[in-house]
Motif scaffolding. Sequence first.
Motif, PDB file in Angstrom:
ATOM      1  N   LYS A  64      79.421  23.568  93.067  1.00  0.00           N
ATOM      2  CA  LYS A  64      78.830  22.365  93.653  1.00  0.00           C
ATOM      3  C   LYS A  64      77.777  21.764  92.715  1.00  0.00           C
ATOM      4  O   LYS A  64      77.659  20.543  92.594  1.00  0.00           O
ATOM      5  N   ASN A  69      77.261  16.076  86.191  1.00  0.00           N
ATOM      6  CA  ASN A  69      77.538  14.632  86.335  1.00  0.00           C
ATOM      7  C   ASN A  69      77.899  14.243  87.771  1.00  0.00           C
ATOM      8  O   ASN A  69      78.434  13.161  88.013  1.00  0.00           O
ATOM      9  N   LYS A  70      77.609  15.126  88.728  1.00  0.00           N
ATOM     10  CA  LYS A  70      77.881  14.816  90.139  1.00  0.00           C
ATOM     11  C   LYS A  70      76.704  14.021  90.699  1.00  0.00           C
ATOM     12  O   LYS A  70      75.871  14.512  91.469  1.00  0.00           O
ATOM     13  N   TRP A  71      76.641  12.746  90.298  1.00  0.00           N
ATOM     14  CA  TRP A  71      75.468  11.934  90.587  1.00  0.00           C
ATOM     15  C   TRP A  71      75.202  11.760  92.078  1.00  0.00           C
ATOM     16  O   TRP A  71      74.050  11.829  92.519  1.00  0.00           O
ATOM     17  N   ASN A  72      76.244  11.526  92.874  1.00  0.00           N
ATOM     18  CA  ASN A  72      76.037  11.313  94.307  1.00  0.00           C
ATOM     19  C   ASN A  72      75.377  12.517  94.967  1.00  0.00           C
ATOM     20  O   ASN A  72      74.484  12.383  95.810  1.00  0.00           O
ATOM     21  N   PHE A  73      75.809  13.699  94.574  1.00  0.00           N
ATOM     22  CA  PHE A  73      75.261  14.939  95.121  1.00  0.00           C
ATOM     23  C   PHE A  73      73.781  15.058  94.780  1.00  0.00           C
ATOM     24  O   PHE A  73      72.935  15.311  95.653  1.00  0.00           O
ATOM     25  N   GLU A 133      80.300  15.417 100.942  1.00  0.00           N
ATOM     26  CA  GLU A 133      80.560  14.088 100.388  1.00  0.00           C
ATOM     27  C   GLU A 133      80.350  12.980 101.419  1.00  0.00           C
ATOM     28  O   GLU A 133      80.114  11.823 101.064  1.00  0.00           O
TER      29      GLU A 133
END
Length: 266
Positions: A64, A69-73, A133
């Motif tokens: 997770k 680069n998991k910007w929304n998270f 999400e």
Amino acid sequence: MSIFECIVISIIEGLTEFLPISSTGHMIIASSFLGIAEDDFTKLFEVAIQLGAILSVIVYYRKKFFPLNKWNFYIKLIVAVIPALLLGFLFSDKIDALLESPLTVASTMLAGGIVLLFIDKLFKSAPTVTREENISLSKAFLIGIWQCLAMIPGTSRSAASIIGGMQQKLTRNLAAEFSFFLAVPTMAAATGYKLLKTMKEHPEILKNKDNLVLLGIGNLVAFFVALLAIRFFIGYLQKYGFKLFGWYRVIVGLILLGLILTGNLK
């Protein structure tokens, strides 16, 4: 603080940080029973060993958190941590004062236990958010506001944010997992602030080699114990819910109040 006392407090931190029973409250009570002086190093130690617990979350949920680069998270976590950062900065001295009070811990342990006994009935309507999400920024922010209740020792950061998550229609398990995720920036900020404050006001503490050894041991123990606690909690919560933790808090709260009123715990 001896090495034995360091290990005991670190085991308590690892076991209780992600359970809805208040790690800070348990460490305060354990320190009182062990006769550990509530000096500046002890206060730093009880905050700094949260780094080990933070690392356990990142390792357990590495898919997770990585890649980065998991910007929304990450944006959700930043938004959710803002209320705690603001209140922590404004009221840090008052929070430190509360950390010395077993009576505060006993009272909030009892009150929080009563809430946990009825939480599943309070939010019995079907949850609508089943995946991280689908958590909106507004929901993340509101969960962050709920988390601020944990600034009162004994409340439990985990319990406050899980209740906030369920109030925002997250499933029980997702609320618990988002609470774990939110712990990372929250505890990192609290630890960083405490370290900087100590370096400024009491630099001799971090220049002491014995203190650094205790901090290293404490973080290592907290890391491994917290890994086991996370695995247990998610599995247990999915099957049985919060009642066990509610009854535990009620019983412990009543025992502590009894010890305080009889003068056996100061």
